[in-house]
Design a protein around this motif. Sequence first.
Motif, PDB file in Angstrom:
ATOM      1  N   PRO A  53      39.960  27.647  51.120  1.00 62.23           N
ATOM      2  CA  PRO A  53      40.859  28.746  51.505  1.00 62.23           C
ATOM      3  C   PRO A  53      41.646  29.321  50.332  1.00 62.23           C
ATOM      4  N   GLU A  54      41.863  28.533  49.293  1.00 57.32           N
ATOM      5  CA  GLU A  54      42.614  29.032  48.133  1.00 57.32           C
ATOM      6  C   GLU A  54      41.820  30.100  47.387  1.00 57.32           C
ATOM      7  N   LEU A  55      40.533  30.160  47.654  1.00 55.88           N
ATOM      8  CA  LEU A  55      39.693  31.130  46.958  1.00 55.88           C
ATOM      9  C   LEU A  55      40.143  32.560  47.249  1.00 55.88           C
ATOM     10  N   GLY A  56      40.527  32.842  48.485  1.00 54.64           N
ATOM     11  CA  GLY A  56      40.991  34.185  48.831  1.00 54.64           C
ATOM     12  C   GLY A  56      42.203  34.594  48.030  1.00 54.64           C
ATOM     13  N   THR A  57      43.167  33.680  47.901  1.00 53.80           N
ATOM     14  CA  THR A  57      44.370  33.957  47.111  1.00 53.80           C
ATOM     15  C   THR A  57      44.013  34.155  45.646  1.00 53.80           C
ATOM     16  N   SER A  58      43.128  33.313  45.138  1.00 53.08           N
ATOM     17  CA  SER A  58      42.701  33.443  43.744  1.00 53.08           C
ATOM     18  C   SER A  58      42.003  34.768  43.499  1.00 53.08           C
ATOM     19  N   MET A  59      41.178  35.189  44.463  1.00 52.87           N
ATOM     20  CA  MET A  59      40.467  36.460  44.307  1.00 52.87           C
ATOM     21  C   MET A  59      41.444  37.637  44.305  1.00 52.87           C
ATOM     22  N   LEU A  60      42.489  37.588  45.133  1.00 56.64           N
ATOM     23  CA  LEU A  60      43.486  38.653  45.136  1.00 56.64           C
ATOM     24  C   LEU A  60      44.219  38.716  43.800  1.00 56.64           C
ATOM     25  N   LYS A  61      44.578  37.555  43.252  1.00 55.22           N
ATOM     26  CA  LYS A  61      45.245  37.525  41.950  1.00 55.22           C
ATOM     27  C   LYS A  61      44.334  38.076  40.864  1.00 55.22           C
ATOM     28  N   LEU A  62      43.066  37.707  40.926  1.00 52.09           N
ATOM     29  CA  LEU A  62      42.103  38.198  39.945  1.00 52.09           C
ATOM     30  C   LEU A  62      41.939  39.714  40.056  1.00 52.09           C
ATOM     31  N   LYS A  63      41.907  40.223  41.280  1.00 48.16           N
ATOM     32  CA  LYS A  63      41.780  41.661  41.493  1.00 48.16           C
ATOM     33  C   LYS A  63      42.999  42.396  40.944  1.00 48.16           C
ATOM     34  N   GLU A  64      44.189  41.868  41.185  1.00 44.71           N
ATOM     35  CA  GLU A  64      45.407  42.476  40.657  1.00 44.71           C
ATOM     36  C   GLU A  64      45.407  42.470  39.137  1.00 44.71           C
ATOM     37  N   ALA A  65      44.993  41.358  38.537  1.00 45.15           N
ATOM     38  CA  ALA A  65      44.942  41.266  37.076  1.00 45.15           C
ATOM     39  C   ALA A  65      43.939  42.269  36.519  1.00 45.15           C
ATOM     40  N   TYR A  66      42.814  42.419  37.206  1.00 41.30           N
ATOM     41  CA  TYR A  66      41.810  43.386  36.774  1.00 41.30           C
ATOM     42  C   TYR A  66      42.386  44.798  36.782  1.00 41.30           C
ATOM     43  N   HIS A  67      43.067  45.158  37.862  1.00 44.20           N
ATOM     44  CA  HIS A  67      43.635  46.505  37.959  1.00 44.20           C
ATOM     45  C   HIS A  67      44.712  46.735  36.891  1.00 44.20           C
ATOM     46  N   LYS A  68      45.501  45.723  36.591  1.00 40.37           N
ATOM     47  CA  LYS A  68      46.504  45.865  35.525  1.00 40.37           C
ATOM     48  C   LYS A  68      45.828  46.092  34.179  1.00 40.37           C
ATOM     49  N   CYS A  69      44.819  45.292  33.875  1.00 45.27           N
ATOM     50  CA  CYS A  69      44.107  45.444  32.605  1.00 45.27           C
ATOM     51  C   CYS A  69      43.427  46.806  32.520  1.00 45.27           C
ATOM     52  N   ARG A  70      42.821  47.207  33.610  1.00 48.40           N
ATOM     53  CA  ARG A  70      42.142  48.508  33.621  1.00 48.40           C
ATOM     54  C   ARG A  70      43.140  49.636  33.392  1.00 48.40           C
ATOM     55  N   SER A  71      44.320  49.546  34.008  1.00 48.56           N
ATOM     56  CA  SER A  71      45.303  50.609  33.832  1.00 48.56           C
ATOM     57  C   SER A  71      45.800  50.661  32.395  1.00 48.56           C
ATOM     58  N   ILE A  72      45.892  49.522  31.754  1.00 49.39           N
ATOM     59  CA  ILE A  72      46.333  49.498  30.351  1.00 49.39           C
ATOM     60  C   ILE A  72      45.244  50.056  29.440  1.00 49.39           C
ATOM     61  N   ILE A  73      44.020  49.612  29.635  1.00 45.51           N
ATOM     62  CA  ILE A  73      42.919  50.018  28.760  1.00 45.51           C
ATOM     63  C   ILE A  73      42.520  51.470  28.989  1.00 45.51           C
TER      64      ILE A  73
END
Length: 85
Positions: A53-73
């Motif tokens: 079940p922790e996978l869902g939370t991890s995936m959301l965090k990963l998605k948020e980190a991806y969007h932050k990196c994409r917005s910076i780059i």
Amino acid sequence: MADSSPLPELSQDSVDDVLELNKDLERIIEAVENISVQLTWMAYDMVALRTSPELGTSMLKLKEAYHKCRSIICGDRDQEPEMDI
């Protein structure tokens, strides 16, 4: 010897109908393949989430980190990156 009677000639309409049928069958097969792939991914996601079940939370965090990196780059000015210190 076998009777060597010629095969009946197909009319142009029949040939066109056969070609149209082949195109329709190809489209249907492609649609069924796409549905099959989607169902496979859905089943995989369901098994993975039920197993961990922790996978869902991890995936959301990963998605948020991806969007932050994409917005910076990519220079997305609409979303200001937040500094987590």
